[in-house]
Design a protein around this motif. Structure first.
Motif, PDB file in Angstrom:
ATOM      1  N   LEU A 186       0.796  -1.226   0.000  1.00 34.99           N
ATOM      2  CA  LEU A 186       0.000   0.000   0.000  1.00 34.99           C
ATOM      3  C   LEU A 186       0.834   1.285   0.000  1.00 34.99           C
ATOM      4  O   LEU A 186       0.439   2.268  -0.654  1.00 34.99           O
ATOM      5  CB  LEU A 186      -0.977  -0.008   1.178  1.00 34.99           C
ATOM      6  CG  LEU A 186      -2.019  -1.141   1.153  1.00 34.99           C
ATOM      7  CD1 LEU A 186      -2.941  -1.043   2.356  1.00 34.99           C
ATOM      8  CD2 LEU A 186      -2.827  -1.113  -0.147  1.00 34.99           C
ATOM      9  N   PRO A 187       1.988   1.353   0.689  1.00 32.79           N
ATOM     10  CA  PRO A 187       2.790   2.581   0.601  1.00 32.79           C
ATOM     11  C   PRO A 187       3.235   2.915  -0.815  1.00 32.79           C
ATOM     12  O   PRO A 187       3.414   4.092  -1.152  1.00 32.79           O
ATOM     13  CB  PRO A 187       3.994   2.279   1.508  1.00 32.79           C
ATOM     14  CG  PRO A 187       3.470   1.289   2.494  1.00 32.79           C
ATOM     15  CD  PRO A 187       2.519   0.431   1.713  1.00 32.79           C
ATOM     16  N   PHE A 188       3.406   1.900  -1.664  1.00 35.03           N
ATOM     17  CA  PHE A 188       3.777   2.166  -3.059  1.00 35.03           C
ATOM     18  C   PHE A 188       2.639   2.867  -3.794  1.00 35.03           C
ATOM     19  O   PHE A 188       2.874   3.769  -4.602  1.00 35.03           O
ATOM     20  CB  PHE A 188       4.148   0.866  -3.764  1.00 35.03           C
ATOM     21  CG  PHE A 188       4.449   1.042  -5.227  1.00 35.03           C
ATOM     22  CD1 PHE A 188       5.479   1.863  -5.650  1.00 35.03           C
ATOM     23  CD2 PHE A 188       3.685   0.399  -6.190  1.00 35.03           C
ATOM     24  CE1 PHE A 188       5.753   2.037  -6.997  1.00 35.03           C
ATOM     25  CE2 PHE A 188       3.950   0.567  -7.543  1.00 35.03           C
ATOM     26  CZ  PHE A 188       4.988   1.390  -7.945  1.00 35.03           C
ATOM     27  N   ILE A 189       1.408   2.467  -3.518  1.00 30.92           N
ATOM     28  CA  ILE A 189       0.266   3.138  -4.136  1.00 30.92           C
ATOM     29  C   ILE A 189       0.229   4.599  -3.703  1.00 30.92           C
ATOM     30  O   ILE A 189      -0.017   5.506  -4.519  1.00 30.92           O
ATOM     31  CB  ILE A 189      -1.037   2.416  -3.772  1.00 30.92           C
ATOM     32  CG1 ILE A 189      -1.036   0.995  -4.355  1.00 30.92           C
ATOM     33  CG2 ILE A 189      -2.256   3.197  -4.256  1.00 30.92           C
ATOM     34  CD1 ILE A 189      -2.232   0.161  -3.949  1.00 30.92           C
ATOM     35  N   ALA A 190       0.504   4.850  -2.424  1.00 32.05           N
ATOM     36  CA  ALA A 190       0.544   6.230  -1.934  1.00 32.05           C
ATOM     37  C   ALA A 190       1.660   7.018  -2.618  1.00 32.05           C
ATOM     38  O   ALA A 190       1.490   8.207  -2.931  1.00 32.05           O
ATOM     39  CB  ALA A 190       0.746   6.235  -0.418  1.00 32.05           C
ATOM     40  N   LEU A 191       2.802   6.352  -2.870  1.00 26.37           N
ATOM     41  CA  LEU A 191       3.918   7.013  -3.557  1.00 26.37           C
ATOM     42  C   LEU A 191       3.520   7.401  -4.980  1.00 26.37           C
ATOM     43  O   LEU A 191       3.860   8.493  -5.461  1.00 26.37           O
ATOM     44  CB  LEU A 191       5.135   6.088  -3.581  1.00 26.37           C
ATOM     45  CG  LEU A 191       6.398   6.635  -4.256  1.00 26.37           C
ATOM     46  CD1 LEU A 191       6.972   7.796  -3.446  1.00 26.37           C
ATOM     47  CD2 LEU A 191       7.447   5.534  -4.412  1.00 26.37           C
ATOM     48  N   ILE A 192       2.799   6.521  -5.666  1.00 24.46           N
ATOM     49  CA  ILE A 192       2.324   6.832  -7.019  1.00 24.46           C
ATOM     50  C   ILE A 192       1.449   8.078  -6.988  1.00 24.46           C
ATOM     51  O   ILE A 192       1.621   9.006  -7.792  1.00 24.46           O
ATOM     52  CB  ILE A 192       1.543   5.640  -7.605  1.00 24.46           C
ATOM     53  CG1 ILE A 192       2.495   4.496  -7.953  1.00 24.46           C
ATOM     54  CG2 ILE A 192       0.752   6.064  -8.849  1.00 24.46           C
ATOM     55  CD1 ILE A 192       1.791   3.242  -8.437  1.00 24.46           C
ATOM     56  N   ARG A 193       0.515   8.113  -6.057  1.00 22.79           N
ATOM     57  CA  ARG A 193      -0.410   9.244  -5.965  1.00 22.79           C
ATOM     58  C   ARG A 193       0.318  10.548  -5.627  1.00 22.79           C
ATOM     59  O   ARG A 193      -0.069  11.625  -6.078  1.00 22.79           O
ATOM     60  CB  ARG A 193      -1.478   8.957  -4.914  1.00 22.79           C
ATOM     61  CG  ARG A 193      -2.534   7.950  -5.363  1.00 22.79           C
ATOM     62  CD  ARG A 193      -3.462   8.564  -6.379  1.00 22.79           C
ATOM     63  NE  ARG A 193      -4.497   7.632  -6.853  1.00 22.79           N
ATOM     64  CZ  ARG A 193      -5.395   7.955  -7.759  1.00 22.79           C
ATOM     65  NH1 ARG A 193      -5.402   9.163  -8.309  1.00 22.79           N
ATOM     66  NH2 ARG A 193      -6.294   7.074  -8.161  1.00 22.79           N
ATOM     67  N   GLN A 194       1.401  10.433  -4.846  1.00 28.99           N
ATOM     68  CA  GLN A 194       2.148  11.622  -4.420  1.00 28.99           C
ATOM     69  C   GLN A 194       3.070  12.149  -5.513  1.00 28.99           C
ATOM     70  O   GLN A 194       3.172  13.362  -5.722  1.00 28.99           O
ATOM     71  CB  GLN A 194       2.958  11.296  -3.167  1.00 28.99           C
ATOM     72  CG  GLN A 194       3.805  12.464  -2.679  1.00 28.99           C
ATOM     73  CD  GLN A 194       4.719  12.069  -1.536  1.00 28.99           C
ATOM     74  OE1 GLN A 194       4.767  10.909  -1.128  1.00 28.99           O
ATOM     75  NE2 GLN A 194       5.439  13.034  -1.005  1.00 28.99           N
ATOM     76  N   ARG A 195       3.743  11.240  -6.235  1.00 26.19           N
ATOM     77  CA  ARG A 195       4.807  11.653  -7.139  1.00 26.19           C
ATOM     78  C   ARG A 195       4.471  11.512  -8.623  1.00 26.19           C
ATOM     79  O   ARG A 195       5.311  11.811  -9.469  1.00 26.19           O
ATOM     80  CB  ARG A 195       6.086  10.843  -6.832  1.00 26.19           C
ATOM     81  CG  ARG A 195       6.610  10.998  -5.408  1.00 26.19           C
ATOM     82  CD  ARG A 195       7.019  12.441  -5.117  1.00 26.19           C
ATOM     83  NE  ARG A 195       8.089  12.866  -5.977  1.00 26.19           N
ATOM     84  CZ  ARG A 195       9.393  12.675  -5.713  1.00 26.19           C
ATOM     85  NH1 ARG A 195       9.752  12.058  -4.610  1.00 26.19           N
ATOM     86  NH2 ARG A 195      10.313  13.120  -6.553  1.00 26.19           N
ATOM     87  N   MET A 196       3.273  11.041  -8.930  1.00 29.09           N
ATOM     88  CA  MET A 196       2.878  10.873 -10.323  1.00 29.09           C
ATOM     89  C   MET A 196       1.459  11.404 -10.516  1.00 29.09           C
ATOM     90  O   MET A 196       0.601  11.201  -9.660  1.00 29.09           O
ATOM     91  CB  MET A 196       2.948   9.399 -10.746  1.00 29.09           C
ATOM     92  CG  MET A 196       4.324   8.770 -10.561  1.00 29.09           C
ATOM     93  SD  MET A 196       4.357   6.982 -10.908  1.00 29.09           S
ATOM     94  CE  MET A 196       4.281   7.002 -12.703  1.00 29.09           C
ATOM     95  N   GLU A 197       1.234  12.080 -11.608  1.00 32.40           N
ATOM     96  CA  GLU A 197      -0.107  12.502 -11.974  1.00 32.40           C
ATOM     97  C   GLU A 197      -0.847  11.291 -12.527  1.00 32.40           C
ATOM     98  O   GLU A 197      -0.357  10.616 -13.429  1.00 32.40           O
ATOM     99  CB  GLU A 197      -0.029  13.612 -13.019  1.00 32.40           C
ATOM    100  CG  GLU A 197      -1.368  14.158 -13.465  1.00 32.40           C
ATOM    101  CD  GLU A 197      -1.247  15.157 -14.600  1.00 32.40           C
ATOM    102  OE1 GLU A 197      -2.254  15.824 -14.898  1.00 32.40           O
ATOM    103  OE2 GLU A 197      -0.159  15.250 -15.201  1.00 32.40           O
TER     104      GLU A 197
END
Length: 366
Positions: A186-197
């Motif tokens: 789940l932290p990877f999904i949060a990273l996608i949302r934070q650092r990628m449009e």
């Protein structure tokens, strides 16, 4: 090179693609990424040797925001990714996600052999030393080994100023859905949302359907008539060669393609998908043949889930390598896997199998 939008409109003017309103709507997002990269200062570089050792790491930098482009199969995501890599004016690489993760796993093995405590960081630094833009096609996480390292890998790449653009058939929240130990993912999904449009390519059109087809290359049902047709194609392609087994080496081990002659391989479904083969094996196979003939693809379901999963991986490898596929199956591609776990992922495979029947498929292979 021009921007993605310029290249797209040129392709339309040349008659190579048809304009799609949904594709047009995402072009500004792709061009935004390229503009941000051009405006950002390049990260500090190190020698290849120091990068290999993982020492002398440059300080973290704020990479421009990347892009996560998702949507249904056949909507043009891969085509847009190709245009973006072509339009880039910085060191860029466009690679299928499966292939990239195979390279990363090999790098991790080398790091373990060196005795590195942090095996992911030196591998990520090697990648970051070579590119500023990574274009991943078809991100999907189905393997727990990939799921456990991809978050750390992306984190280091982003720290080093690498901009990541990826396509996927799933929204970020649906990646590795129902996977083992998914809470660690789940932290990877949060990273996608934070650092990628995150942008959805919401087109009603599947551009892989309705393409002009040449001679028949998919035969169903897989009965005696289908075998006779496949035999005739084999004779035509190989000059009536009997063919012989071809041993394919992969990382110190090997597997055997039952028949090979003049760049054409032939195998039953179970020879390729009923054995413990994986992405590296299928990538090696796709580099060996220019045409692959597969006999007897069965209906796929939960009862043969592992074999179905291998088949999906095999088709991904053949598709990326532009290998011509000729096959017999229990039904048309869209009807092979209609329900149960894995049926959603198979929609992309069915679409690719349909596209691979196009008369021009694989003409630039070899």
């Amino acid at each position: 090179m021009g921007k993605v939008g310029d290249l797209y409109r040129q392709r339309v003017a040349d008659g190579r693609i048809e304009a799609d309103p949904a594709q047009l709507s995402v072009l500004p997002h792709l061009d935004r990424v390229l503009d941000d990269i051009s405006a950002a200062p390049p990260p500090e570089k190190r020698s290849a040797w120091r990068a290999f050792l993982g020492v002398g790491s440059p300080p973290p930098v704020a990479a421009p925001k990347g892009l996560y482009l998702w949507g249904g199969v056949g909507r043009g995501k891969s085509m847009l990714m190709d245009l973006m890599a072509e339009a880039a004016t910085v060191p860029a690489r466009r690679v299928h996600f499966h292939e990239f993760m195979q390279e990363i796993q090999a790098g991790l093995n080398r790091a373990r052999q060196r005795g590195d405590q942090d095996t992911v960081r030196p591998v990520a630094l090697e990648v970051a030393a070579a590119v500023r833009l990574l274009c991943f096609d078809e991100m999907q996480i189905t393997d727990i080994a990939d799921a456990m390292i991809v978050g750390r890998l992306f984190q280091v790449l982003l720290e080093q100023g690498v901009v990541i653009v990826t396509t996927s058939n799933r929204a970020p929240e649906d990646l590795y859905k129902h996977g083992l130990n998914r809470q660690l993912f789940l932290p990877f999904i949060a990273l996608i949302r934070q650092r990628m449009e995150v942008v959805c390519l919401d087109s009603p059109v599947d551009h892989r359907q309705g393409r002009a087809s040449g001679g028949q290359v998919w035969f169903c049902p897989a009965d005696a008539a289908a075998k006779a047709a496949m035999d005739a194609i084999w004779s035509d392609l190989t000059g009536d060669a009997a063919g012989e087994p071809r041993r394919i080496e992969v990382g110190g081990r090997s597997f055997t393609l039952p028949l090979f002659a003049d760049g054409v391989g032939r195998s039953g479904f179970w020879d390729l998908c009923g054995k413990p083969l994986g992405p590296a094996d299928y990538l090696a196979l796709s580099r060996t043949v220019r045409v692959l003939m597969i006999d007897g693809i069965p209906r796929l379901s939960a009862s043969n889930y592992n074999e179905a999963k291998r088949f999906v991986t095999l088709i991904d490898a053949l598709y990326e390598a532009k290998v011509r596929l000729i096959a017999s199956g229990a039904d048309q591609p869209e009807q092979l896997y209609n329900e149960g776990e894995g049926s959603f992922e198979f929609e992309r495979t069915a679409s690719r199998l349909r596209e691979m029947q196009d008369a021009d498929w694989g003409q630039d292979k070899g």
